[in-house]
Design a protein around this motif. Structure first.
Motif, PDB file in Angstrom:
ATOM      1  N   TRP A 183      19.294 -17.484 -25.652  1.00  0.00           N
ATOM      2  CA  TRP A 183      19.516 -16.882 -24.334  1.00  0.00           C
ATOM      3  C   TRP A 183      20.737 -17.501 -23.647  1.00  0.00           C
ATOM      4  O   TRP A 183      21.559 -16.804 -23.068  1.00  0.00           O
ATOM      5  CB  TRP A 183      18.280 -17.024 -23.456  1.00  0.00           C
ATOM      6  CG  TRP A 183      18.484 -16.447 -22.095  1.00  0.00           C
ATOM      7  CD1 TRP A 183      18.665 -17.117 -20.931  1.00  0.00           C
ATOM      8  CD2 TRP A 183      18.565 -15.055 -21.761  1.00  0.00           C
ATOM      9  NE1 TRP A 183      18.846 -16.255 -19.901  1.00  0.00           N
ATOM     10  CE2 TRP A 183      18.782 -14.961 -20.377  1.00  0.00           C
ATOM     11  CE3 TRP A 183      18.472 -13.867 -22.506  1.00  0.00           C
ATOM     12  CZ2 TRP A 183      18.918 -13.755 -19.712  1.00  0.00           C
ATOM     13  CZ3 TRP A 183      18.586 -12.663 -21.844  1.00  0.00           C
ATOM     14  CH2 TRP A 183      18.816 -12.620 -20.453  1.00  0.00           C
ATOM     15  N   ARG A 217      23.938 -16.198 -25.213  1.00  0.00           N
ATOM     16  CA  ARG A 217      23.916 -14.756 -25.461  1.00  0.00           C
ATOM     17  C   ARG A 217      25.268 -14.070 -25.283  1.00  0.00           C
ATOM     18  O   ARG A 217      25.545 -13.076 -25.927  1.00  0.00           O
ATOM     19  CB  ARG A 217      22.853 -14.082 -24.599  1.00  0.00           C
ATOM     20  CG  ARG A 217      23.174 -14.054 -23.116  1.00  0.00           C
ATOM     21  CD  ARG A 217      21.989 -13.518 -22.319  1.00  0.00           C
ATOM     22  NE  ARG A 217      22.264 -13.552 -20.898  1.00  0.00           N
ATOM     23  CZ  ARG A 217      22.127 -14.601 -20.119  1.00  0.00           C
ATOM     24  NH1 ARG A 217      21.703 -15.745 -20.636  1.00  0.00           N
ATOM     25  NH2 ARG A 217      22.411 -14.541 -18.833  1.00  0.00           N
ATOM     26  N   GLN A 218      26.112 -14.587 -24.406  1.00  0.00           N
ATOM     27  CA  GLN A 218      27.411 -13.952 -24.151  1.00  0.00           C
ATOM     28  C   GLN A 218      28.435 -14.237 -25.241  1.00  0.00           C
ATOM     29  O   GLN A 218      29.365 -13.462 -25.436  1.00  0.00           O
ATOM     30  CB  GLN A 218      27.974 -14.412 -22.797  1.00  0.00           C
ATOM     31  CG  GLN A 218      27.085 -14.096 -21.609  1.00  0.00           C
ATOM     32  CD  GLN A 218      26.834 -12.601 -21.433  1.00  0.00           C
ATOM     33  OE1 GLN A 218      27.724 -11.789 -21.673  1.00  0.00           O
ATOM     34  NE2 GLN A 218      25.626 -12.246 -21.046  1.00  0.00           N
ATOM     35  N   THR A 221      23.943  -7.548 -29.265  1.00  0.00           N
ATOM     36  CA  THR A 221      23.548  -6.653 -28.171  1.00  0.00           C
ATOM     37  C   THR A 221      22.087  -6.793 -27.790  1.00  0.00           C
ATOM     38  O   THR A 221      21.707  -6.451 -26.672  1.00  0.00           O
ATOM     39  CB  THR A 221      23.835  -5.188 -28.538  1.00  0.00           C
ATOM     40  OG1 THR A 221      23.157  -4.882 -29.762  1.00  0.00           O
ATOM     41  CG2 THR A 221      25.323  -4.947 -28.679  1.00  0.00           C
ATOM     42  N   SER A 281      21.612  -8.791 -24.569  1.00  0.00           N
ATOM     43  CA  SER A 281      22.390  -8.442 -23.383  1.00  0.00           C
ATOM     44  C   SER A 281      21.561  -8.338 -22.113  1.00  0.00           C
ATOM     45  O   SER A 281      22.063  -8.584 -21.031  1.00  0.00           O
ATOM     46  CB  SER A 281      23.160  -7.141 -23.622  1.00  0.00           C
ATOM     47  OG  SER A 281      22.235  -6.103 -23.927  1.00  0.00           O
ATOM     48  N   ASP A 282      20.281  -7.981 -22.210  1.00  0.00           N
ATOM     49  CA  ASP A 282      19.470  -7.940 -20.993  1.00  0.00           C
ATOM     50  C   ASP A 282      18.114  -8.584 -21.259  1.00  0.00           C
ATOM     51  O   ASP A 282      17.666  -8.658 -22.403  1.00  0.00           O
ATOM     52  CB  ASP A 282      19.327  -6.494 -20.482  1.00  0.00           C
ATOM     53  CG  ASP A 282      18.408  -5.664 -21.348  1.00  0.00           C
ATOM     54  OD1 ASP A 282      17.188  -5.691 -21.101  1.00  0.00           O
ATOM     55  OD2 ASP A 282      18.921  -4.991 -22.278  1.00  0.00           O
ATOM     56  N   PRO A 283      17.454  -9.016 -20.209  1.00  0.00           N
ATOM     57  CA  PRO A 283      16.187  -9.739 -20.369  1.00  0.00           C
ATOM     58  C   PRO A 283      15.103  -8.942 -21.105  1.00  0.00           C
ATOM     59  O   PRO A 283      14.359  -9.523 -21.895  1.00  0.00           O
ATOM     60  CB  PRO A 283      15.763 -10.041 -18.927  1.00  0.00           C
ATOM     61  CG  PRO A 283      17.040 -10.061 -18.167  1.00  0.00           C
ATOM     62  CD  PRO A 283      17.916  -9.043 -18.820  1.00  0.00           C
ATOM     63  N   GLN A 284      15.011  -7.658 -20.884  1.00  0.00           N
ATOM     64  CA  GLN A 284      13.975  -6.852 -21.542  1.00  0.00           C
ATOM     65  C   GLN A 284      14.215  -6.790 -23.048  1.00  0.00           C
ATOM     66  O   GLN A 284      13.288  -6.918 -23.834  1.00  0.00           O
ATOM     67  CB  GLN A 284      13.927  -5.436 -20.956  1.00  0.00           C
ATOM     68  CG  GLN A 284      13.099  -5.329 -19.692  1.00  0.00           C
ATOM     69  CD  GLN A 284      11.704  -5.899 -19.839  1.00  0.00           C
ATOM     70  OE1 GLN A 284      11.406  -6.939 -19.265  1.00  0.00           O
ATOM     71  NE2 GLN A 284      10.854  -5.258 -20.603  1.00  0.00           N
ATOM     72  N   ALA A 285      15.462  -6.587 -23.449  1.00  0.00           N
ATOM     73  CA  ALA A 285      15.785  -6.542 -24.871  1.00  0.00           C
ATOM     74  C   ALA A 285      15.519  -7.903 -25.512  1.00  0.00           C
ATOM     75  O   ALA A 285      14.979  -7.992 -26.620  1.00  0.00           O
ATOM     76  CB  ALA A 285      17.242  -6.132 -25.069  1.00  0.00           C
TER      77      ALA A 285
END
Length: 173
Positions: A53, A56-57, A8, A11-15
């Motif tokens: 990255w 990541r999925q 998890t 899941s997003d660029p910031q994380a």
């Protein structure tokens, strides 16, 4: 952080950026400690995080993230050493061949410039210089062409001075 599903934190660029900021130094330290090459270690860190990255999925991490990243760094270093060994065993002559090729290109370029510059000399000077390049002495050249030795010296000196001036200009380009 043990999980059996995609991580998890990716899941997003910031994380992901937070994960990178928190762990890149440790990953770099592992790579650098084995390689002692700053640029290569930095490239490896980038490759590791890029791979995370991109996957990541689907990536499933079953250990702690820190353990996973350290292991990835060690694997990257091993891969680097394996590739170096393969290259040195199967392609040992490439740098030498490259150097030889570069020298040959430089030689050919210099030779072309020399011939072009010699073409700008009067016939007698060119003829005297050509015989001199063939290893004939001033006396032999004078005898062959019916010149005095002083005249042969004059022509050789004239051509050499001309070449020194012009080749210097050509090589500085």
């Amino acid at each position: 952080m043990s999980t059996t599903s995609p991580h998890t934190a990716f899941s997003d660029p910031q994380a992901f950026k937070q994960v990178y900021t928190r762990h890149w130094k440790q990953v770099y330290a592992v790579c650098y400690s084995h390689l002692k090459e700053v640029d290569t270690a930095q490239e490896m860190v980038q490759d590791i995080f890029l791979s995370l990255w991109e996957r990541r999925q689907t990536l499933v991490i079953t250990t702690s993230l820190e353990h996973y990243l350290v292991r990835a760094a060690k694997m990257k270093v091993l891969e680097h050493f394996r590739n170096q060994t393969i290259r040195s065993n199967y392609v040992p002559d490439v740098p030498v061949a490259t150097e030889a090729t570069e020298r040959e290109i430089e030689y050919n370029s210099l030779h072309e410039n020399l011939e072009r510059l010699l073409g700008q000399q009067p016939d007698q000077s060119r003829q005297v210089f050509s015989l001199r390049q063939q290893g004939m002495s001033n006396r032999e050249i004078a005898s062959k062409l019916g010149f005095s030795e002083k005249a042969v010296e004059y022509h050789v000196t004239r051509v050499l001075r001309f070449l020194r001036e012009r080749l210097h200009l050509v090589l500085d380009r």
